[in-house]
Write a protein that holds these residues in place. Structure first.
Motif, PDB file in Angstrom:
ATOM      1  N   GLY A 183       6.256   7.844  -1.077  1.00 43.89           N
ATOM      2  CA  GLY A 183       4.984   7.208  -0.721  1.00 43.89           C
ATOM      3  C   GLY A 183       4.416   7.771   0.560  1.00 43.89           C
ATOM      4  O   GLY A 183       5.140   8.244   1.435  1.00 43.89           O
ATOM      5  N   VAL A 238      -0.968   5.815   5.169  1.00 45.66           N
ATOM      6  CA  VAL A 238      -1.300   4.399   5.106  1.00 45.66           C
ATOM      7  C   VAL A 238      -1.303   3.783   6.493  1.00 45.66           C
ATOM      8  O   VAL A 238      -2.197   3.038   6.868  1.00 45.66           O
ATOM      9  CB  VAL A 238      -0.310   3.656   4.187  1.00 45.66           C
ATOM     10  N   ARG A 239      -0.300   4.109   7.294  1.00 44.96           N
ATOM     11  CA  ARG A 239      -0.181   3.513   8.624  1.00 44.96           C
ATOM     12  C   ARG A 239      -1.262   3.987   9.577  1.00 44.96           C
ATOM     13  O   ARG A 239      -1.520   3.375  10.608  1.00 44.96           O
ATOM     14  CB  ARG A 239       1.203   3.836   9.191  1.00 44.96           C
ATOM     15  N   ASP A 279       6.620  12.907  -0.403  1.00 41.49           N
ATOM     16  CA  ASP A 279       5.490  11.990  -0.529  1.00 41.49           C
ATOM     17  C   ASP A 279       5.374  11.478  -1.956  1.00 41.49           C
ATOM     18  O   ASP A 279       5.052  10.320  -2.192  1.00 41.49           O
ATOM     19  CB  ASP A 279       4.203  12.707  -0.125  1.00 41.49           C
ATOM     20  N   ASP A 330       0.798  -1.222   0.000  1.00 41.06           N
ATOM     21  CA  ASP A 330       0.000   0.000   0.000  1.00 41.06           C
ATOM     22  C   ASP A 330       0.836   1.280   0.000  1.00 41.06           C
ATOM     23  O   ASP A 330       0.345   2.338  -0.392  1.00 41.06           O
ATOM     24  CB  ASP A 330      -0.924   0.033   1.223  1.00 41.06           C
ATOM     25  N   ASP A 331       2.079   1.194   0.466  1.00 46.06           N
ATOM     26  CA  ASP A 331       2.866   2.416   0.658  1.00 46.06           C
ATOM     27  C   ASP A 331       3.748   2.757  -0.539  1.00 46.06           C
ATOM     28  O   ASP A 331       4.805   3.372  -0.389  1.00 46.06           O
ATOM     29  CB  ASP A 331       3.716   2.316   1.922  1.00 46.06           C
ATOM     30  N   SER A 347       4.946   4.845  -3.826  1.00 48.85           N
ATOM     31  CA  SER A 347       4.957   6.290  -4.071  1.00 48.85           C
ATOM     32  C   SER A 347       4.241   6.624  -5.379  1.00 48.85           C
ATOM     33  O   SER A 347       4.021   5.763  -6.236  1.00 48.85           O
ATOM     34  CB  SER A 347       6.406   6.797  -4.157  1.00 48.85           C
ATOM     35  N   ARG A 365       3.497   7.009   3.603  1.00 47.75           N
ATOM     36  CA  ARG A 365       3.522   5.994   4.654  1.00 47.75           C
ATOM     37  C   ARG A 365       2.696   6.402   5.871  1.00 47.75           C
ATOM     38  O   ARG A 365       2.027   5.590   6.482  1.00 47.75           O
ATOM     39  CB  ARG A 365       4.964   5.706   5.071  1.00 47.75           C
TER      40      ARG A 365
END
Length: 228
Positions: A212, A217-218, A208, A180-181, A183, A214
């Motif tokens: 990516g 997503v986290r 970003d 998912d992470d 870029s 992150r």
């Protein structure tokens, strides 16, 4: 008269004459330098005038202006076709959208799927950068005919069209490593390799974009289903 006094007077006169001569020479050098500088400046002005009247330079300038004008007209034409932004369309709009441009990227999504939201974020960024390609999205739930016709079985599904013909697709995040992470740049590289966008270098690409999202997503602990 005192011989020593006479000698001293003569020495003083001689020294004074030397200093006066030196001063005259220095003044002559200053005048000569000023004349040379003035001549050089005049020559430069003449050269600039000649350069401004150079027909080759004028042609280059005119060609550049014409190229910029053509580029601006092209950009405006593409924007009228819906390029330069990431837009939501309906099933009724679909055929007109994909056949109305040379290159189109369509994201079939589900509004509740987390991975579809990640794809939306990256495609929105790329749509602003790659004006030559149209970026659109279509709610798969509201487009059953084209979902079936195009064999869309997994979401997110990004289908690439050339002149209205589907030529390639991205299923889920497989092409970006399955995580998912990824870029925006990772997705951009995949699309460049597939030939639907071209490489464009920009100096202001942020972290970003390159690394990516992150943190975003986290922040979510629950990942939605990505199957249709």
């Amino acid at each position: 008269m005192d011989p020593d006094a006479v000698k001293s007077t003569l020495q003083n006169l001689a020294f004074g004459n030397v200093m006066a001569a030196a001063a005259r020479n220095y003044q002559k050098e200053l005048i000569a330098g000023e004349k040379a500088l003035a001549t050089s400046s005049a020559d430069q002005e003449v050269d600039l005038d000649e350069l401004m009247d150079d027909p080759e330079l004028e042609k280059l300038h005119a060609d550049r202006i014409a190229a910029l004008k053509r580029e601006a007209e092209k950009r405006e034409a593409l924007k009228r076709q819906g390029h330069g932004e990431y837009r939501e369309i309906t099933e009724g709009d679909f055929l007109g959208e994909v056949t109305g441009s040379q290159k189109t990227i369509c994201h079939f999504y589900h509004r509740e799927f987390y991975r579809c939201k990640i794809m939306d974020k990256h495609l929105k960024t790329l749509a602003l950068k790659h004006l030559d390609t149209k970026f659109i999205r279509l709610d798969a739930e509201n487009a059953p005919f084209f979902v079936t016709k195009l064999g869309v079985k997994t979401l997110p599904c990004v289908i690439i069209f050339r002149k209205g013909v589907a030529v390639d697709r991205l299923i889920g995040f497989i092409d970006m490593g399955g995580k998912d992470d990824f870029s925006t740049r990772a997705l951009e590289v995949v699309l460049i390799k597939k030939g639907i966008i071209s490489e464009i270098k920009e100096d202001d690409e942020d972290d970003d974009y390159l690394e990516g999202g992150r943190r975003t997503v986290r922040s979510s602990l629950n990942h939605d289903s990505d199957s249709d």
